[in-house]
Design an enzyme around this catalytic site. Structure first.
Site, PDB file in Angstrom:
ATOM      1  N   PHE A 142       6.129 -20.235  85.793  1.00 59.28           N
ATOM      2  CA  PHE A 142       5.567 -21.554  86.070  1.00 59.28           C
ATOM      3  C   PHE A 142       6.398 -22.590  85.332  1.00 59.28           C
ATOM      4  CE2 PHE A 142       2.941 -25.286  85.519  1.00 59.28           C
ATOM      5  CZ  PHE A 142       2.496 -25.482  86.821  1.00 59.28           C
ATOM      6  N   ASP A 227      12.169 -22.087  78.734  1.00 57.67           N
ATOM      7  CA  ASP A 227      11.014 -22.970  78.897  1.00 57.67           C
ATOM      8  C   ASP A 227       9.975 -22.553  77.853  1.00 57.67           C
ATOM      9  OD1 ASP A 227       8.590 -24.103  79.594  1.00 57.67           O
ATOM     10  OD2 ASP A 227       8.854 -23.831  81.745  1.00 57.67           O
ATOM     11  N   LYS A 256       3.378 -29.684  76.287  1.00 58.35           N
ATOM     12  CA  LYS A 256       2.049 -29.257  75.836  1.00 58.35           C
ATOM     13  C   LYS A 256       1.717 -29.624  74.375  1.00 58.35           C
ATOM     14  CE  LYS A 256       0.577 -26.231  79.410  1.00 58.35           C
ATOM     15  NZ  LYS A 256       1.625 -25.799  80.334  1.00 58.35           N
TER      16      LYS A 256
HETATM   17  C1  LIG Z   1       2.336 -26.264  81.543  1.00 56.88           C
HETATM   18  C2  LIG Z   1       3.705 -25.762  81.771  1.00 56.88           C
HETATM   19  C3  LIG Z   1       4.659 -26.520  82.470  1.00 56.88           C
HETATM   20  C4  LIG Z   1       4.341 -27.831  83.126  1.00 56.88           C
HETATM   21  O1  LIG Z   1       3.947 -28.814  82.224  1.00 56.88           O
HETATM   22  P1  LIG Z   1       3.283 -30.172  82.769  1.00 56.88           P
HETATM   23  O2  LIG Z   1       3.156 -31.010  81.534  1.00 56.88           O
HETATM   24  O3  LIG Z   1       1.981 -29.806  83.395  1.00 56.88           O
HETATM   25  O4  LIG Z   1       4.227 -30.758  83.753  1.00 56.88           O
HETATM   26  C5  LIG Z   1       5.933 -25.999  82.586  1.00 56.88           C
HETATM   27  N1  LIG Z   1       6.256 -24.808  82.052  1.00 56.88           N
HETATM   28  C6  LIG Z   1       5.369 -24.057  81.374  1.00 56.88           C
HETATM   29  C7  LIG Z   1       5.799 -22.764  80.780  1.00 56.88           C
HETATM   30  C8  LIG Z   1       4.058 -24.496  81.223  1.00 56.88           C
HETATM   31  O5  LIG Z   1       3.167 -23.737  80.589  1.00 56.88           O
END
Ligand SMILES: *Cc1c(COP(=O)(O)O)cnc(C)c1O
Length: 410
Positions: A142, A227, A256
């Site tokens: 994600f 990420d 986050k």
């Molecule tokens: C939550 C998340 C995102 C996206 O972040 P947003 O602030 O909602 O755009 C991307 N990568 C990972 C691993 C995430 O947990």
């Protein structure tokens, strides 16, 4: 509005009238938080193991973050990126001095951080890799909701409603170095992975996977983008998850928990990868003083109070407690995760029902999959909060087992 009138408002009905129907909300309106607790509009208290989706690292309304934000709000809330800005520089310094990276770019969300990281990799590809632009990502990953990040996110349910998607992403099997090797070609400029897949189900890779990927990227001269939007800032029991695996990625993305609850995103890179020239990337709000002041207060507190050590300790305690529960409940088939990013896998799709029953009992949890719960509490919780959560969960699961487990009624 007088207090009585506010209590009488039907927020859920108003929402249906005025907001787009995009979120599958639980039937609760939260209005206040403190530490690991939140309260709804009727004054009911909940123990919060969701923490604003792995965001509130120091819990709700942490006094040092509140003080930093208040002070900054009174001083200077927004400046254009035409000017130097102290909170931005202070947070960047703290991030660089506590990681393997040299430079930071600030933005406002996770998706935006990943977009920026991919743009940086493409820029690097044009300058150093003969125009290579393709990014290899993993299935079940994600990376966010923008069109390009939907293409990067290897999950058909997020992609199918929006085809055709931007070009330049290849989704391969996670946890398989061979899959990455097979997909690497002349056009590849980077591999982008989560250190532990969060939204995909808290999938912890094999111990040597990231190291193998990192060596492969070095061998081929392509970039490794990690990420760490969910895993970063202490969540997995080290300040950044890459530290567990003995690697140094070329680019890392954060969001986050970075500002403890205030919207922010960032990507960090080594000097030799920081190839943007002035004007090639930008953001109006990126590096906003309010967000950066919150980020600075958050990271400073994490470092000065060894919140990471607490996360490691309480995370192990949580996992041990869940293993204890597994011994008593046959519906539980696996406990996995690191630090305070933990999942509990069931033998059938009962997670939604368990979440609803726990909500009723005053515990906030997330069903990361139909068959799995995710625990992502603030990093400042102690064993006491874990015990409390385990008590509620055990009661709920006992009820599920008695009812045959096919349905959890409230
Ligand atoms: C939550 C998340 C995102 C996206 O972040 P947003 O602030 O909602 O755009 C991307 N990568 C990972 C691993 C995430 O947990």
């Amino acid at each position: 509005m007088p207090e009585m009138e506010r209590v009488m408002t039907n927020w859920q009905e108003l929402e249906r009238k005025y907001l787009m129907n995009t979120f599958k909300r639980l039937p609760v309106t939260l209005v206040r938080g403190e530490g690991a607790r939140v309260w709804d509009e009727h004054g009911k208290e909940y123990l919060d193991f969701v923490a604003g989706w792995a965001v509130n690292l120091l819990g709700h309304c942490h006094p040092e973050i509140v003080a930093a934000v208040s002070e900054q709000a009174h001083t200077l809330m927004q400046v254009s990126n035409q000017f130097y800005s102290v909170p931005q520089i202070r947070l960047a310094e703290l991030l660089v001095e506590n990681s393997c990276f040299d430079k930071v770019f600030f933005c406002n969300s996770g998706a935006e951080a990943n977009e920026g990281a991919v743009k940086l990799a493409r820029r690097y590809g044009k300058l150093h890799l003969g125009g290579a632009y393709e990014v290899i990502t993993a299935m079940n990953s994600f990376h966010g909701r923008t069109l390009a990040m939907v293409a990067a996110t290897g999950q058909p349910k997020f992609q199918e409603p929006y085809t055709p998607l931007p070009d330049g992403f290849v989704n391969v099997e996670y946890n398989s170095i061979e899959a990455i090797k097979r997909a690497t070609g002349e056009k590849t400029c980077a591999v982008m992975l989560e250190a532990i897949q969060g939204e995909g189900g808290v999938n912890v890779p094999k111990e040597d996977y990231l190291k193998e990927v990192s060596s492969w990227c070095d061998e081929r001269g392509v970039l490794l983008i990690l990420d760490e939007i969910q895993t970063g800032m202490g969540r997995t029991g080290s300040l950044f998850a890459y530290q567990h695996y003995g690697i140094k990625p070329d680019i890392m993305t954060l969001a986050k928990g970075l500002a403890g609850g205030v919207p922010i995103g960032a990507f960090l890179a080594k000097d030799e990868v920081s190839v943007f020239a002035p004007g090639e990337h930008g953001s109006t709000f990126g590096g906003n003083p309010l967000a950066c002041a919150a980020g600075y207060a958050t990271l400073k507190f994490i470092l000065e109070h060894d919140v990471v050590e607490n996360c490691r300790h309480v995370g192990n305690y949580l996992k041990a407690s869940l293993e204890g529960l597994r011994a008593k409940c046959e519906k539980i088939v696996e406990v996995r995760g690191r630090g305070l990013l933990v999942a509990l896998e069931f033998s059938s799709d009962i997670a939604d029902g368990v979440v609803k029953a726990c909500l009723e009992e005053g515990l906030l949890l997330n069903a990361v999959k139909p068959s799995a719960l995710r625990f992502m509490p603030p990093l400042i919780i102690g064993e006491k909060e874990v015990n409390e959560a385990m008590g509620i969960l055990e009661r709920v699961l006992a009820r599920v087992s008695k009812e045959g487990g096919s349905k959890v009624s409230l």
